[in-house]
Design a protein around this motif. Structure first.
Motif, PDB file in Angstrom:
ATOM      1  N   TYR A 147      16.999  23.519  60.600  1.00 23.79           N
ATOM      2  CA  TYR A 147      18.457  23.584  60.456  1.00 23.79           C
ATOM      3  C   TYR A 147      19.114  22.306  60.970  1.00 23.79           C
ATOM      4  CZ  TYR A 147      19.361  28.313  58.755  1.00 23.79           C
ATOM      5  OH  TYR A 147      19.469  29.437  57.960  1.00 23.79           O
ATOM      6  N   ALA A 148      18.594  21.765  62.076  1.00 25.05           N
ATOM      7  CA  ALA A 148      19.160  20.540  62.640  1.00 25.05           C
ATOM      8  C   ALA A 148      19.053  19.385  61.646  1.00 25.05           C
ATOM      9  CB  ALA A 148      18.452  20.188  63.945  1.00 25.05           C
ATOM     10  N   GLU A 149      17.909  19.274  61.015  1.00 27.92           N
ATOM     11  CA  GLU A 149      17.722  18.199  60.028  1.00 27.92           C
ATOM     12  C   GLU A 149      18.669  18.367  58.853  1.00 27.92           C
ATOM     13  OE1 GLU A 149      13.563  18.656  59.303  1.00 27.92           O
ATOM     14  OE2 GLU A 149      12.978  17.216  60.880  1.00 27.92           O
ATOM     15  N   GLN A 150      18.858  19.611  58.419  1.00 29.10           N
ATOM     16  CA  GLN A 150      19.777  19.885  57.314  1.00 29.10           C
ATOM     17  C   GLN A 150      21.209  19.517  57.696  1.00 29.10           C
ATOM     18  OE1 GLN A 150      19.563  23.944  55.980  1.00 29.10           O
ATOM     19  NE2 GLN A 150      21.266  23.752  54.567  1.00 29.10           N
ATOM     20  N   MET A 151      21.612  19.873  58.920  1.00 29.26           N
ATOM     21  CA  MET A 151      22.970  19.566  59.377  1.00 29.26           C
ATOM     22  C   MET A 151      23.191  18.059  59.510  1.00 29.26           C
ATOM     23  SD  MET A 151      23.654  22.512  62.258  1.00 29.26           S
ATOM     24  CE  MET A 151      23.700  24.255  61.815  1.00 29.26           C
ATOM     25  N   GLN A 152      22.182  17.370  60.019  1.00 29.25           N
ATOM     26  CA  GLN A 152      22.306  15.921  60.164  1.00 29.25           C
ATOM     27  C   GLN A 152      22.517  15.251  58.813  1.00 29.25           C
ATOM     28  OE1 GLN A 152      18.783  14.809  62.467  1.00 29.25           O
ATOM     29  NE2 GLN A 152      20.070  14.319  64.227  1.00 29.25           N
ATOM     30  N   ARG A 153      21.816  15.735  57.800  1.00 34.34           N
ATOM     31  CA  ARG A 153      21.970  15.155  56.456  1.00 34.34           C
ATOM     32  C   ARG A 153      23.395  15.303  55.942  1.00 34.34           C
ATOM     33  NH1 ARG A 153      16.763  17.482  55.617  1.00 34.34           N
ATOM     34  NH2 ARG A 153      17.676  19.285  54.557  1.00 34.34           N
ATOM     35  N   GLU A 154      24.091  16.352  56.402  1.00 36.29           N
ATOM     36  CA  GLU A 154      25.449  16.608  55.926  1.00 36.29           C
ATOM     37  C   GLU A 154      26.513  15.985  56.833  1.00 36.29           C
ATOM     38  OE1 GLU A 154      25.953  17.777  53.082  1.00 36.29           O
ATOM     39  OE2 GLU A 154      24.001  18.646  52.596  1.00 36.29           O
ATOM     40  N   MET A 182      22.595  21.976  69.507  1.00 37.56           N
ATOM     41  CA  MET A 182      21.486  22.770  68.977  1.00 37.56           C
ATOM     42  C   MET A 182      20.360  22.806  70.006  1.00 37.56           C
ATOM     43  SD  MET A 182      20.086  24.420  66.348  1.00 37.56           S
ATOM     44  CE  MET A 182      20.754  23.896  64.761  1.00 37.56           C
ATOM     45  N   GLU A 183      20.023  24.004  70.462  1.00 33.04           N
ATOM     46  CA  GLU A 183      18.928  24.145  71.423  1.00 33.04           C
ATOM     47  C   GLU A 183      17.623  24.311  70.666  1.00 33.04           C
ATOM     48  OE1 GLU A 183      16.740  23.587  73.826  1.00 33.04           O
ATOM     49  OE2 GLU A 183      18.613  23.731  74.972  1.00 33.04           O
ATOM     50  N   ILE A 184      16.930  23.201  70.455  1.00 30.48           N
ATOM     51  CA  ILE A 184      15.706  23.301  69.656  1.00 30.48           C
ATOM     52  C   ILE A 184      14.500  23.712  70.489  1.00 30.48           C
ATOM     53  CG2 ILE A 184      16.476  21.754  67.839  1.00 30.48           C
ATOM     54  CD1 ILE A 184      14.865  19.541  69.075  1.00 30.48           C
ATOM     55  N   GLN A 185      14.728  24.005  71.780  1.00 29.19           N
ATOM     56  CA  GLN A 185      13.650  24.569  72.594  1.00 29.19           C
ATOM     57  C   GLN A 185      13.782  26.081  72.747  1.00 29.19           C
ATOM     58  OE1 GLN A 185      11.975  22.101  75.971  1.00 29.19           O
ATOM     59  NE2 GLN A 185      14.001  21.190  75.824  1.00 29.19           N
ATOM     60  N   ALA A 186      14.585  26.734  71.890  1.00 29.51           N
ATOM     61  CA  ALA A 186      14.670  28.197  71.924  1.00 29.51           C
ATOM     62  C   ALA A 186      13.285  28.757  71.587  1.00 29.51           C
ATOM     63  CB  ALA A 186      15.709  28.688  70.927  1.00 29.51           C
ATOM     64  N   SER A 189      11.322  10.612  68.745  1.00 31.65           N
ATOM     65  CA  SER A 189      12.569  11.339  68.957  1.00 31.65           C
ATOM     66  C   SER A 189      12.275  12.667  69.636  1.00 31.65           C
ATOM     67  CB  SER A 189      13.264  11.598  67.621  1.00 31.65           C
ATOM     68  OG  SER A 189      12.544  12.560  66.870  1.00 31.65           O
ATOM     69  N   PHE A 190      13.328  13.250  70.222  1.00 26.01           N
ATOM     70  CA  PHE A 190      13.176  14.542  70.896  1.00 26.01           C
ATOM     71  C   PHE A 190      12.714  15.601  69.905  1.00 26.01           C
ATOM     72  CE2 PHE A 190      15.212  18.399  72.874  1.00 26.01           C
ATOM     73  CZ  PHE A 190      14.298  18.484  73.916  1.00 26.01           C
ATOM     74  N   MET A 191      13.307  15.588  68.693  1.00 25.75           N
ATOM     75  CA  MET A 191      12.911  16.570  67.679  1.00 25.75           C
ATOM     76  C   MET A 191      11.447  16.409  67.308  1.00 25.75           C
ATOM     77  SD  MET A 191      15.680  17.729  64.860  1.00 25.75           S
ATOM     78  CE  MET A 191      16.076  16.153  64.166  1.00 25.75           C
ATOM     79  N   GLU A 192      10.983  15.163  67.214  1.00 25.34           N
ATOM     80  CA  GLU A 192       9.594  14.913  66.850  1.00 25.34           C
ATOM     81  C   GLU A 192       8.650  15.418  67.950  1.00 25.34           C
ATOM     82  OE1 GLU A 192       6.763  11.166  65.387  1.00 25.34           O
ATOM     83  OE2 GLU A 192       8.813  10.807  66.080  1.00 25.34           O
ATOM     84  N   LYS A 193       9.054  15.211  69.224  1.00 24.79           N
ATOM     85  CA  LYS A 193       8.240  15.679  70.341  1.00 24.79           C
ATOM     86  C   LYS A 193       8.138  17.203  70.339  1.00 24.79           C
ATOM     87  CE  LYS A 193       9.380  11.813  73.416  1.00 24.79           C
ATOM     88  NZ  LYS A 193      10.078  11.431  74.669  1.00 24.79           N
ATOM     89  N   GLN A 238      10.811  25.657  65.490  1.00 22.37           N
ATOM     90  CA  GLN A 238      10.650  25.038  64.173  1.00 22.37           C
ATOM     91  C   GLN A 238      11.821  25.365  63.262  1.00 22.37           C
ATOM     92  OE1 GLN A 238       8.135  22.809  63.695  1.00 22.37           O
ATOM     93  NE2 GLN A 238       9.327  22.286  61.878  1.00 22.37           N
ATOM     94  N   ALA A 239      12.295  26.620  63.312  1.00 28.34           N
ATOM     95  CA  ALA A 239      13.445  27.003  62.477  1.00 28.34           C
ATOM     96  C   ALA A 239      14.684  26.198  62.870  1.00 28.34           C
ATOM     97  CB  ALA A 239      13.726  28.494  62.627  1.00 28.34           C
TER      98      ALA A 239
END
Length: 687
Positions: free
Chosen positions: A414-421, A400-404, A244-248, A409-410
């Motif tokens: 947060y993205a994982e927490q939001m996905q769970r909800e 969510m721009e996870i390449q900020a 996944s993109f997050m994993e990469k 990592q932060a």
């Protein structure tokens, strides 16, 4: 420093950035700045330099190692030449920063505050330090024993280490490294003695306790000198399609610790034998940026120098003001359904953004929330409000721009927490960073859906909102919000080009839209009509945008620019930019607003924006510039620009000489950030 060739009329980007960081260092040397704040500016200077080497220096080094000159990218300077100029400039500024630090420490002594070394510890302080070491330091200590044969473990990026040399009784040398943990307080406050406040830096506390750490070795003498390595921080993403993109991103962030070294800083008093041993072990070449420094590294930690209860040595804290006529105790939707409102943090409280999202989370008539996230606070009420909304059955979409950079990592957590909800996450657009700052909600009102939203120049981050200046427009203008909603559609269907009637977006329209606005000023000037341009931004490095401003200047259009950081444009050059003036303001807060004003024959067009005029913001990011239609807000923005422009206390003149000379005149003193706060305070008292 300006490198001019027949093809270039620009200040090199990297050298301009170093000039910006020199302005930060000026704050540390300014005796009108409170003493502890001066120490913190030293920390900011050092932190900036770390990030510069991780990113910009590393990029230039990649160009050089690829065997390219990189002149077109580097303002006419060869990459190898630029690396040498940077290194020599940094060595000079590091030496200057050490002198400033010594000066501040002398001033602190007159305030009965003493930063002591391991050789200045009193008998009564010894027991406290030993106990502190046993209780707080020793359990977390990472000590690495080195020998001739074994490879050295990979040293952490930007972590500081004490390099230990033990001269053993058998005549041999035993080397070791002690990591200065980021999880421990760097400054240890000691019990007050005779009205004196003493602080020992963790490095010196460790030096005092070396015998306790290495008591299993029999040595005649022991020494400890600081070293630090900085690594290339560019992310190299894997091509594995199964991940996944997050994993990469997560894997790439971890790989930073193995990044190529780009800077090695060492205590210049270290003995040559120890230095050679370490450089050989770490495979550091003489061609790398090797910088002799002082006794202490990671001076970025001074950003968190303790207040010591000495409010007299700190800036006075301001109480964030309410936005006039926008009460936090009432419905924010009801208020903005009638007119637009402008929040200008930190002068105004950030609470309006949280209030907007909280209300959206609870309001049964709100059906959906869409928002872009770039950087969140460590404890984010924005994130909790969005999760609350999802729990209440709202359709919540977060881009969510996870390449900020450095917050990857932060943002992943947060993205994982939001996905769970149950929040729908969109991870930007392939090849583009989503840097726009916007939110739109849809609320059911009778038979139709009505949109409410906000567009900002800064991140939705409660922590940085206390020190970054940013505009946020709250609006129910359906035409603007229809355009904003199209940007969210673009995130989902990004092969489709959308047309926008009001907002200006990158990557498709920003350059042409601003070119058209500049062309209008050129045309008006030639026709004898009023014409001027006023720009406020963090940085300008796009040669195309600079050339367009040069064209406007040559047509006689007066251009006023407030640029905090990088400025590749050279103002005030006859026949090229004689009608352009540029100033930079560095003060208590970090100037982060982007504001663009065009005369338009005295019917000003005004935009707030997430975009600087850099190539990345124009071509490689999703950005939004929002027009201001409300007359009172337009006036307010122009007023705040004028306050900044009239600053004659903290404004520096940017010109071809690159000397960072303060703007001085015989007019009444104007310190823009203080004057802006007074401006809004006075507005509250107006009828």
């Amino acid at each position: 420093m300006i490198k001019k060739t027949s093809n270039f009329s620009y200040i090199n980007r990297e050298l301009s950035w170093l000039q910006f960081n020199e302005r930060v260092l000026q704050e540390a040397s300014d005796e009108n700045v409170p003493l502890i704040e001066r120490l913190r500016f030293l920390g900011i200077f050092s932190n900036n330099l770390d990030e510069f080497f991780k990113v910009r220096y590393a990029t230039v080094k990649r160009i050089d190692e690829a065997g390219k000159e990189g002149k077109s990218q580097l303002g006419g300077i060869r990459a190898s030449e630029l690396l040498e100029i940077i290194t020599q400039t940094v060595i000079k500024k590091q030496a200057e920063s050490l002198k400033i630090l010594n000066n501040i420490q002398q001033k602190l002594k007159s305030e009965n505050i003493f930063i002591i070394t391991e050789k200045q510890i009193s008998n009564t302080q010894k027991s406290f330090i030993k106990n502190y070491f046993i209780q707080h330091v020793s359990p977390a200590l990472v000590t690495i024993i080195l020998n001739e044969d074994a490879a050295i473990p990979n040293l952490k990026d930007s972590a500081a280490y004490l390099a230990i040399n033990m001269s053993l009784e058998n005549g041999e040398h035993q080397y070791a490294l002690i990591e200065i943990s980021k999880n421990m307080d760097r400054f240890v406050e000691l019990p007050e003695e005779n009205g004196k406040q003493s602080i020992i830096i963790l490095d010196d506390l460790l030096r005092f306790c070396l015998d306790d750490i290495f008591n299993i070795f029999e040595y005649n003498s022991i020494s400890a000198h600081m070293i630090k390595i900085t690594r290339d921080a560019e992310l190299d993403l894997e091509s594995d399609l199964s991940k996944s993109f997050m994993e990469k991103i997560s894997n790439s962030v971890k790989d930073r610790q193995d990044g190529q070294p780009v800077r090695f800083v060492y205590d210049k008093s270290i003995d040559k034998h120890t230095l050679d041993f370490l450089m050989d072990k770490m495979s550091i070449e003489s061609s790398d940026s090797i910088i002799p420094g002082g006794r202490y590294h990671n001076r970025r930690d001074y950003m968190n120098f303790p207040s010591l209860g000495r409010t007299d040595l700190l800036y006075d804290k301001i109480t964030a003001l309410p936005v006039k006529n926008l009460g936090l105790e009432n419905s924010i939707f009801k208020a903005i359904s009638k007119k637009d409102y402008l929040q200008y943090t930190p002068y105004h409280t950030f609470a309006y953004i949280v209030k907007f999202l909280r209300e959206a989370a609870l309001d049964p008539q709100v059906k959906s929330i869409k928002i872009t996230i770039y950087r969140l606070a460590q404890i984010s009420h924005v994130a909790s409000s969005l999760i609350n909304a999802a729990i209440n059955g709202k359709k919540v979409t977060v881009s969510m721009e996870i390449q900020a950079r450095f917050d990857e990592q932060a943002n992943i957590e947060y993205a994982e927490q939001m996905q769970r909800e149950g929040i729908q996450l969109i991870f930007g657009v392939q090849g583009l960073k989503v840097h726009s700052k916007m939110c739109v909600i849809e609320r059911e009102e009778g038979p139709k859906l009505v949109r409410y939203g906000f567009i900002s120049t800064g991140n939705f981050n409660e922590s940085t909102a206390k020190i970054y200046t940013d505009y946020t427009l709250f609006t129910s203008n359906q035409k603007i919000l229809k355009d904003v909603n199209k940007v969210f559609n673009f995130f989902s269907v990004n092969y489709k080009m959308y047309r926008y009637k009001h907002i200006i977006t990158s990557p498709h329209y920003t350059q042409n839209a601003f070119f058209n606005l500049i062309n209008k000023e050129i045309k008006n000037k030639k026709e004898g009509k009023p014409a001027y341009i006023r720009l406020k931004m963090n940085s300008i490095s796009s040669y195309k945008m600079i050339d367009k401003l040069y064209e406007a200047s040559n047509a006689g259009v007066k251009i006023q620019m407030i640029v905090r950081g990088i400025c590749c444009l050279i103002p005030g050059v006859k026949g090229m930019s004689e009608n352009i003036e540029v100033v930079s303001i560095i003060d208590k807060f970090l100037e982060h607003t982007r504001l663009y004003v065009f005369c338009n024959n005295n019917d000003e067009k005004v935009y707030i924006s997430s975009a600087d005029w850099m190539t990345r913001n124009i071509d490689n990011r999703v950005e939004v510039s929002c027009p201001i239609y409300d007359a009172s807000i337009k006036e307010e923005l122009i007023d705040t620009f004028n306050i900044c422009w009239n600053d004659n206390v903290k404004a520096r003149i940017i010109d071809a000489k690159q000397k960072n000379i303060y703007k001085r005149n015989d007019k009444e003193k104007v310190r823009a950030q203080f004057a802006t706060y007074d401006y809004y305070k006075n507005k509250l008292n107006e009828c």
